[in-house]
Enzyme design. Structure first.
Site, short mmCIF file in Angstrom:
data_model
loop_
_atom_site.label_atom_id
_atom_site.label_comp_id
_atom_site.label_asym_id
_atom_site.label_seq_id
_atom_site.Cartn_x
_atom_site.Cartn_y
_atom_site.Cartn_z
NE ARG A 264 -3.68 -2.51 2.20
CZ ARG A 264 -4.28 -3.16 3.18
NH1 ARG A 264 -3.99 -2.88 4.46
NH2 ARG A 264 -5.19 -4.08 2.92
CE LYS B 144 19.43 31.15 5.00
NZ LYS B 144 20.12 30.13 5.82
CG ASN C 286 16.72 28.35 4.57
OD1 ASN C 286 17.67 28.99 4.18
ND2 ASN C 286 16.23 28.48 5.81
NE ARG D 193 3.04 -2.49 -7.54
CZ ARG D 193 2.48 -1.79 -8.50
NH1 ARG D 193 1.88 -0.64 -8.23
NH2 ARG D 193 2.52 -2.21 -9.76
NE ARG E 13 7.79 -18.18 13.51
CZ ARG E 13 6.84 -18.31 14.45
NH1 ARG E 13 6.24 -19.47 14.64
NH2 ARG E 13 6.50 -17.30 15.20
CB SER F 167 15.71 32.07 8.34
OG SER F 167 16.50 32.30 9.49
#
Length: 446
Positions: A125, A287, A289, A189, A320, A281
């Site tokens: 999923r 800034k 970023n 998958r 196991r 910032s």
């Protein structure tokens, strides 16, 4: 040991790489509870399909296997007693189903059957979400590569300007890695298996309950739960988990390459690209970023260590294991969350990425024309001879630094070169090699 009930669930406060993402939702405790209940209900339905349980039992278990009917905190509090959450869940599910059909809950299975199957469901999923975001990223990069097929920029090796390249080729390279990640994730998958082996991987209990063909039961179970049918029980044959580790770590690294390149190119001194919506910032208002790129780089640095734990769990003893299996749960969930979050950030980053061709062109001149010295060497060697061409260019390169003049200016003063078309030879935008053709070739890949 005393276990306390935490007042709040983990919402990813310290994990901006994945916090509150769709992948976080698909890998949370409720998602695992849902997957375990799906696995239990599918098992009863598979047995009913083969006449090993009444159809009414399958209906009763499926009706009761609804996450809202179970307490996550109660299950978590009782998990340490048996070492896994399936044990208390089976007790609660059996009680919820009722006395008549309760005996058909978990019949013949072992805890690892349900936990492994649930883990594969959670992984599938989450991988679906990752693939959707990778598709968005690949599409955005294809657009950038096509638009900037011939946009020249400095190529950089060992942090220094080397020869010109194009932004189209760079974007095509990022896309190639994203498609490599997509292909690896898709293969993994589609092969994720259900788990069914019973106490020691022999399916003996299912035979004891009347299954004449345990292979058919395994196939019916896999069909009901929506996973691949395994050729063997894989309690201690952990290929599926190792494959997950590999494709997820690769994807984190592939997206990390995109992230670190954008971080470099968006430096103030370079300014060739910028994130569409940079982060602020706390103290510097000017800034913006490159936050999404930062999170991609962070994910790429964390993923290999998580994958290493999963690879280490391949050494699972006996039929196991004690510890190896348990050691997988948290790092695998972290990897799924990390890569799921990174894929989402990559899609947002590439869809909003701002490209600055004018800055790229300006940066091509930072070395005062030396970025085309390789081309000049190749072009002047037939005219001057190899030794003289090297001597001339070495001397002129030195003078660009000492005199602050450009290489084209100095070349124009050389009598030996009066008949040479220096405008063409010293134009960095005309020395991008096969970058355009390589970009076209890369974009043919679907």
């Amino acid at each position: 040991m005393t276990f306390t009930s935490a007042p709040y669930a983990d919402t990813g406060l310290l994990a901006p790489e994945w916090g509150l993402s769709a992948a976080a939702s698909e890998t949370g405790d409720h998602a695992y509870l849902r997957a375990m209940l799906d696995a239990e209900a599918a098992l009863t339905r598979a047995q009913a399909a083969l006449g090993l349980a009444p159809a009414q039992a399958a209906a009763a278990v499926t009706e009761a296997a609804v996450p809202a009917g179970f307490g996550i905190r109660s299950l978590a509090a009782r998990t340490p007693a048996g070492g896994n959450p399936v044990i208390p869940l089976v007790a609660d599910l059996t009680a919820a189903v009722g006395e008549e059909y309760g005996p058909y809950v978990h019949r013949g299975a072992t805890s690892q059957d349900i936990m492994d199957t649930a883990t594969m469901l959670v992984a599938r999923r989450t991988l679906d979400l990752i693939l959707a975001d990778l598709a968005r990223t690949a599409q955005a990069l294809a657009r950038s590569a096509a638009e900037h097929r011939d946009t020249a920029m400095p190529g950089r090796t060992l942090t220094q300007h080397a020869v010109p390249t194009t932004f189209g080729l760079k974007a095509a390279g990022w896309r190639s890695l994203v498609l490599d990640a997509r292909d690896r994730i898709t293969r993994v998958r589609d092969a994720l298996p259900a788990q069914l082996g019973g106490a020691a991987g022999t399916l003996a209990a299912f035979e004891a309950y009347g299954a004449e063909d345990t292979g058919a039961l395994t196939e019916a179970y896999a069909l009901e739960v929506g996973l691949a049918a395994p050729p063997l029980p894989w309690h201690t044959l952990r290929t599926p988990v190792a494959d997950l580790a590999g494709c997820l770590a690769f994807t984190a690294g592939a997206l990390g390459k995109l992230g670190v390149d954008v971080l470099t190119l968006s430096r103030t001194e370079i300014g060739e690209v910028a994130e569409g919506s940079g982060g602020g910032s706390s103290t510097m208002p000017h800034k913006a970023n490159p936050v999404r790129s930062t999170l991609l780089a962070a994910a790429a640095r964390r993923a290999p260590q998580l994958a290493a734990t999963l690879y280490g769990s391949l050494a699972a003893e006996d039929e196991r294991p004690a510890g190896a299996w348990h050691a997988e749960w948290a790092p695998l969930r972290d990897l799924l969350r990390l890569v799921g979050g990174a894929a989402g950030h990559a899609a947002e980053l590439t869809e909003g990425l701002q490209v600055h061709p004018a800055t790229m062109r300006r940066n091509l001149d930072v070395t005062r024309g030396l970025i085309v010295s390789e081309r000049l060497s190749a072009a002047l060697t037939p005219l001057l001879g190899r030794a003289r061409a090297k001597e001339l260019l070495t001397g002129l390169a030195r003078r660009t630094h000492t005199e602050g003049r450009t290489l084209p200016e100095l070349l124009a003063e050389e009598p030996e070169l009066k008949d040479v078309d220096l405008d063409d030879l010293t134009d960095p935008t005309r020395y991008t090699g096969s970058a355009g053709a390589l970009t076209d070739r890369a974009l043919e890949r679907r």
